[in-house]
Design an enzyme around this catalytic site. Structure first.
Site, short mmCIF file in Angstrom:
data_model
loop_
_atom_site.label_atom_id
_atom_site.label_comp_id
_atom_site.label_asym_id
_atom_site.label_seq_id
_atom_site.Cartn_x
_atom_site.Cartn_y
_atom_site.Cartn_z
N TYR A 137 0.89 -0.86 0.08
CA TYR A 137 0.10 0.23 -0.14
C TYR A 137 0.84 1.20 0.01
CZ TYR A 137 -2.69 3.95 1.95
OH TYR A 137 -3.28 5.06 1.51
N LYS A 184 4.36 -24.08 -7.26
CA LYS A 184 5.10 -23.84 -6.82
C LYS A 184 5.20 -24.83 -4.86
CE LYS A 184 9.99 -25.78 -6.78
NZ LYS A 184 10.14 -26.96 -7.93
N ASP A 217 8.87 -25.63 -12.05
CA ASP A 217 9.94 -26.20 -13.31
C ASP A 217 9.39 -27.49 -14.13
OD1 ASP A 217 8.98 -27.98 -11.02
OD2 ASP A 217 10.95 -27.92 -10.29
N ASP A 241 4.55 -14.86 -16.24
CA ASP A 241 5.52 -14.11 -16.72
C ASP A 241 6.44 -14.22 -17.86
OD1 ASP A 241 6.70 -11.85 -18.34
OD2 ASP A 241 7.74 -10.77 -16.56
N ASP A 245 6.79 -16.28 -21.99
CA ASP A 245 7.92 -15.52 -23.10
C ASP A 245 7.90 -17.24 -23.96
OD1 ASP A 245 7.67 -12.81 -22.17
OD2 ASP A 245 9.90 -12.87 -22.30
#
Ligand code: NAD
Length: 358
Positions: A137, A184, A217, A241, A245
Site C-alpha cells: 500500500y 510451486k 519447473d 511471465d 515468453d
C-alpha cells in the site's frame, strides 16, 4: 470510443505506429467510431517533465475505452523517487488489470520450436505475486536490512487467486475445456498453497472443465515436450511471465506473443516482449505481437459492448496475420524473413483491405 496509445521506449514507437495504421484502417472500413489519442510515456517525458508517467496520462487512460501500451525500457529507469515509474506495472495496479491473458499458438508455415504444435493460453495473475514493486500500500516490498542481505516480499491473496481462477475457467469454457494450475506449492507451501487452494475451490464450480495441476519447473519442460496437451494454464504473476515468453518463442517467436491486461472495466493491449533496445530505430522489429494484442483488445471491447463490428475487427487482424505469415517472403527477420517493420505492416493492411472486401 476513445483509445489511448502509449508508444513507449525502444521499438515501442515503431510497432505502435504499425498498430495505429491497422486501427485506422479498421476504423475506416468498419466504421468503428474510434478516436485514437497518443500520449508520451517513458524516457522522453522523463527528460522533459521529470517522470516516465505523467499523472495526466494516467487520467487519460482511466477515462479511455481501451489502452494500447508499447514496450517500455524500465530496466534503465531511475528509482520512483527520481521519476522512474514502471508504466506497465502502474497501469495494472491503478486500473486493477488483474488478468494478463497470453495466448500462444503455432501458425501454418512457421516452424514451432516445441516438439508438438500448440494452441494454449496462459492466464497470469497480474497485480501481486513476486512483483514486490507493486505489492505494498505504501513503500516498496524490497529492502536491505544490511549491506549484504536483500529481502523481497511476495504477496498472494485469496481474492487475487480466486478472481484469476474464475477468469481462467470462464475462458476455458469458450475453448477446449481443459485447465492446468501451475504452482510451486511443494516448496512455497504457504503462499502457493493459498493460491492452489483457491483455484481448487473455483474448480469445484466448473465440473465441465477438466482440471489438473503441474509444478512450474516441470511445466517449463513439458511445454517443450508436449505443448499440444495444454489448453488454459492459470498461474501466479512471475511464473506466468516466464512461461508465457517460453510459450511464445516455442510457437514461433517472441515477436508473436500477444496479450491483454483486463480488469472489470478497463483493458490494455500489450506485447509480451520488451523494448528490444538492440534493434530499436532500425525498422527490424516484428510488430505482430502488438497488432495481435490490439485485435484481442477489440475482441474484449466487443464482448463488453455487444458490438459485432469490433469483433469483426479482431477477427480481421487475426486472419491477416495468419495469411501474411504463411508466406516466407512476407516475414520479419525474427521469423527468418527480410521484411522491415513498415513493409510488414503494409502487407498486413493490404491483406485486411482485401479480407474486409470479401
Ligand atoms: P526484450 O523482449 O526487449 O528482447 C529480447 C530479445 O528479443 C532481443 O533480442 C530482442 O531484439 C528480441 N525481440 C523482442 N521483441 C521483438 C520484436 N517485436 N521483434 C523482433 N525481435 C524482438 O527483452 P530484454 O532485452 O530483456 O529487455 C529490454 C527492455 O525491455 C528492458 O528495459 C526491460 O525492462 C523491458 N521490458 C519491457 C516489457 C514491457 O514493456 N512489457 C517487458 C519485458 C521487458
Amino acid at each position: 470510443m476513445r483509445l489511448v496509445i502509449l508508444p513507449g521506449d525502444g521499438i515501442g514507437p515503431e510497432i505502435s505506429a504499425s498498430a495505429v495504421s491497422v486501427l485506422e484502417l479498421l476504423n475506416r472500413k468498419l466504421k468503428l467510431d474510434l478516436t485514437l489519442e497518443t500520449h508520451e510515456v517513458g524516457l522522453e517525458p522523463l527528460k522533459r517533465v521529470g517522470t516516465t508517467f505523467p499523472p495526466s496520462v494516467l487520467d487519460a487512460c482511466r477515462s479511455a475505452d481501451g489502452i494500447v501500451l508499447g514496450p517500455i525500457s524500465h530496466a534503465v529507469y531511475p528509482t520512483r523517487a527520481e521519476g522512474g515509474i514502471n508504466v506497465s506495472g502502474e497501469l495494472r495496479i491503478q486500473l486493477d488489470l488483474y488478468a494478463n491473458i497470453r495466448p500462444s499458438r503455432s501458425r501454418q508455415g512457421i516452424p514451432h520450436w516445441g516438439r508438438t504444435p500448440m494452441d494454449l493460453v496462459i492466464v497470469r495473475e497480474n497485480t501481486e505475486g513476486f512483483y514486490s514493486d507493486r505489492n505494498m500500500y505504501w513503500g516498496v516490498g524490497e529492502f536491505m536490512p544490511t549491506a549484504d542481505v536483500a529481502l523481497s516480499i511476495r504477496k498472494v491473496t485469496s481474492r487475487g487467486s480466486r478472481r484469476i481462477a474464475v477468469a481462467a475457467f470462464e475462458l476455458a469454457r469458450t475453448r477446449r475445456r481443459k485447465m492446468t494450475a501451475v504452482h510451486k506449492a511443494n516448496v512455497i507451501k504457504v503462499s502457493d498453497g493459498l493460491f492452489l487452494g483457491e483455484v481448487r475451490k473455483v474448480a469445484a464450480d466448473y465440473s465441465d472443465v477438466e482440471y489438473d495441476e503441474q509444478l512450474v519447473d516441470s511445466m517449463a519442460a513439458l511445454l517443450v515436450r508436449e505443448a499440444a496437451k495444454y489448453d488454459v494454464i492459470v498461474t501466479t504473476n512471475m511464473f506466468g511471465d516466464i512461461l508465457s515468453d517460453e510459450a511464445a518463442e516455442l510457437s514461433g517467436s517472441l515477436g508473436l506473443g500477444e496479450s491483454i491486461n483486463a480488469g472489470e472495466s478497463h483493458c490494455m493491449a500489450q506485447a509480451q516482449h520488451g523494448s528490444a533496445p538492440d534493434i530499436a530505430g532500425q525498422d527490424r522489429a516484428n510488430p505482430s505481437s502488438l497488432i495481435l494484442s490490439v485485435g484481442h483488445l477489440l475482441d474484449w471491447m466487443a464482448r463488453k459492448r455487444m458490438n459485432e463490428s469490433l469483433a469483426q475487427g479482431g477477427r480481421l487482424i487475426e486472419r491477416a496475420v495468419d495469411e501474411v505469415l504463411k508466406d516466407p517472403a512476407r516475414r520479419t527477420a525474427d521469423l527468418g524473413g527480410s521484411l522491415g517493420t513498415k513493409a510488414f505492416t503494409a502487407a498486413i493492411c493490404e491483406q485486411m483491405e482485401s479480407d474486409a472486401a470479401k
